[in-house]
Enzyme design. Structure first.
Site, PDB file in Angstrom:
ATOM      1  N   LYS A   1     -90.884  48.707 -47.587  1.00 17.39           N
ATOM      2  CA  LYS A   1     -90.819  50.007 -46.909  1.00 17.39           C
ATOM      3  C   LYS A   1     -92.132  50.758 -47.089  1.00 17.39           C
ATOM      4  CE  LYS A   1     -85.861  50.583 -47.420  1.00 17.39           C
ATOM      5  NZ  LYS A   1     -84.789  50.936 -48.356  1.00 17.39           N
TER       6      LYS A   1
ATOM      7  N   ASP B   1     -81.875  58.193 -44.104  1.00 16.70           N
ATOM      8  CA  ASP B   1     -80.929  57.074 -44.104  1.00 16.70           C
ATOM      9  C   ASP B   1     -79.706  57.400 -43.239  1.00 16.70           C
ATOM     10  OD1 ASP B   1     -81.558  54.698 -45.305  1.00 16.70           O
ATOM     11  OD2 ASP B   1     -80.945  55.307 -47.328  1.00 16.70           O
TER      12      ASP B   1
ATOM     13  N   GLN C   1     -82.772  54.730 -52.930  1.00 17.63           N
ATOM     14  CA  GLN C   1     -82.390  53.327 -52.774  1.00 17.63           C
ATOM     15  C   GLN C   1     -81.049  53.044 -53.457  1.00 17.63           C
ATOM     16  OE1 GLN C   1     -84.197  50.953 -50.965  1.00 17.63           O
ATOM     17  NE2 GLN C   1     -82.448  49.624 -51.360  1.00 17.63           N
TER      18      GLN C   1
END
Ligand code: NDP
Length: 308
Positions: free
Chosen positions: A68, A135, A112
């Site tokens: 990422k 997200d 995460q």
């Protein structure tokens, strides 16, 4: 598979499916995003930036975070990587989220998952400013998506719909079947397909006659986590098959290989188009994370949404 390359029509080989080349489509999207980032930086002095928070040292998560961060840098965006030890308490992580929420130079926050057992991931996700929730997991964004309102939407589902639209630009009126009802993939992809005016059936482990339900699908999205569970005879001839699964199985000589949730070779003979694994949905997930960050940066700075 020898002789088959992404993007190539397989009719010549006695098969019918076109391979939807997620890697190339994602690279093109990342290129357009990089253009928008350059424009925002020069015209508005806004460089989209994302904070990626990693708690602990899960090897798979570390690889994701590295990938990422590389993609963020390549798009000309700013990555703020925050690594915390596995012993971090929920209060400490909440304090970091609060700090990132307040920081005007941070436009996107990604924590995460999975988190260590002492931390309640729902509490953390709910603490993220919904305007920075790249997200798309915050309950407010989940509710907005379900209500048909503009929202930051989860990256993998967004990528799935974008890939399907490369071969069927209008999904209106099509039968879409989604296998899997997770909050991360199945449910939001069903909502996005509904927003595209598809007729959506959301299936799961208790669904009766799953193969029969799948055979109705013009668009079939498999997000199960079971290697090659969807067989060729589950697929309607000419259907678009989006395979989200990432499953590690033992290959020849005991070497691990990655397969999807769809039996790819069987599906090739029946489907109209299919995403490969790897090289299908996976690359789109990261590209959509960049897209969400640019969208968030524009909204937070009261600028029109990016033209990508
Ligand atoms: P989850 O395990 O959270 O959900 C799996 C879903 O599949 C559940 O709804 C479950 O049903 C359903 N399911 C399981 N077994 C069956 C069965 N035999 N018949 C019908 N339905 C079944 O997985 P995720 O949604 O998080 O991920 C799905 C897959 O996608 C995984 O392989 C994952 O690695 C991959 N993935 C890929 C991403 C990418 O970027 N390409 C990103 C995220 C995930 P029930 O609810 O009834 O238990």
């Amino acid at each position: 598979m020898p002789g088959i390359r992404p993007g190539m029509t397989t009719e010549r080989l006695g098969m019918t499916a076109t391979i939807i080349d997620g890697k190339t489509i994602a690279a093109q999207l990342r290129g357009r995003i990089a253009g928008e980032v350059a424009r925002l930086t020069s015209a508005h002095n806004v460089t989209p930036s994302i904070a990626v928070v990693l708690v602990g040292a899960d090897p798979a998560s570390e690889v994701y975070v590295r990938t990422k961060s590389k993609a963020v840098a390549e798009a000309g965006m700013r990555a703020v990587d925050r690594k915390l030890p596995a012993t971090t308490s929920e209060a400490e992580l909440l304090a970091l989220v609060a700090e990132l929420n307040k920081d005007p130079s941070v436009h996107g926050i990604l924590v995460q998952l999975p988190l260590p057992p002492q931390i309640d991931s729902h509490r953390i996700i709910s603490a993220i400013d919904p305007a920075k929730d790249v997200d798309g997991f915050h309950p407010l964004n989940v509710g907005r998506l379900a209500s048909g309102l503009p929202a930051l939407v989860p990256c993998t589902p967004l990528g799935c719909v974008m890939l399907a639209k490369t071969v069927r630009p209008s999904l209106a009126g099509l039968e879409a079947v989604v296998i899997g009802r997770s909050n991360i993939v199945g449910k939001p992809v069903a909502q996005l397909l509904l927003a595209e005016n598809a007729t959506v059936t959301l299936t799961h482990s208790k669904t009766r006659d799953l193969p029969g339900v799948c055979r109705r699908a013009d668009i079939l999205v498999a997000a199960i986590g079971r290697p090659e569970m969807v067989r060729g005879d589950w697929i309607k001839p000419g259907a678009v098959v989006i395979d989200v699964g990432i499953n590690r199985v033992a290959g020849e000589g005991g070497k691990a290989r990655i397969v999807g949730d769809v039996a790819f070779t069987e599906a090739l003979a029946v489907a109209g188009a299919i995403t490969p694994v790897p090289g299908g949905v996976g690359p789109m997930t990261i590209a959509c994370l960049l897209l969400n960050t640019v969208r968030a940066a524009c909204a937070l700075n009261h600028l029109p949404p990016p033209a990508v």
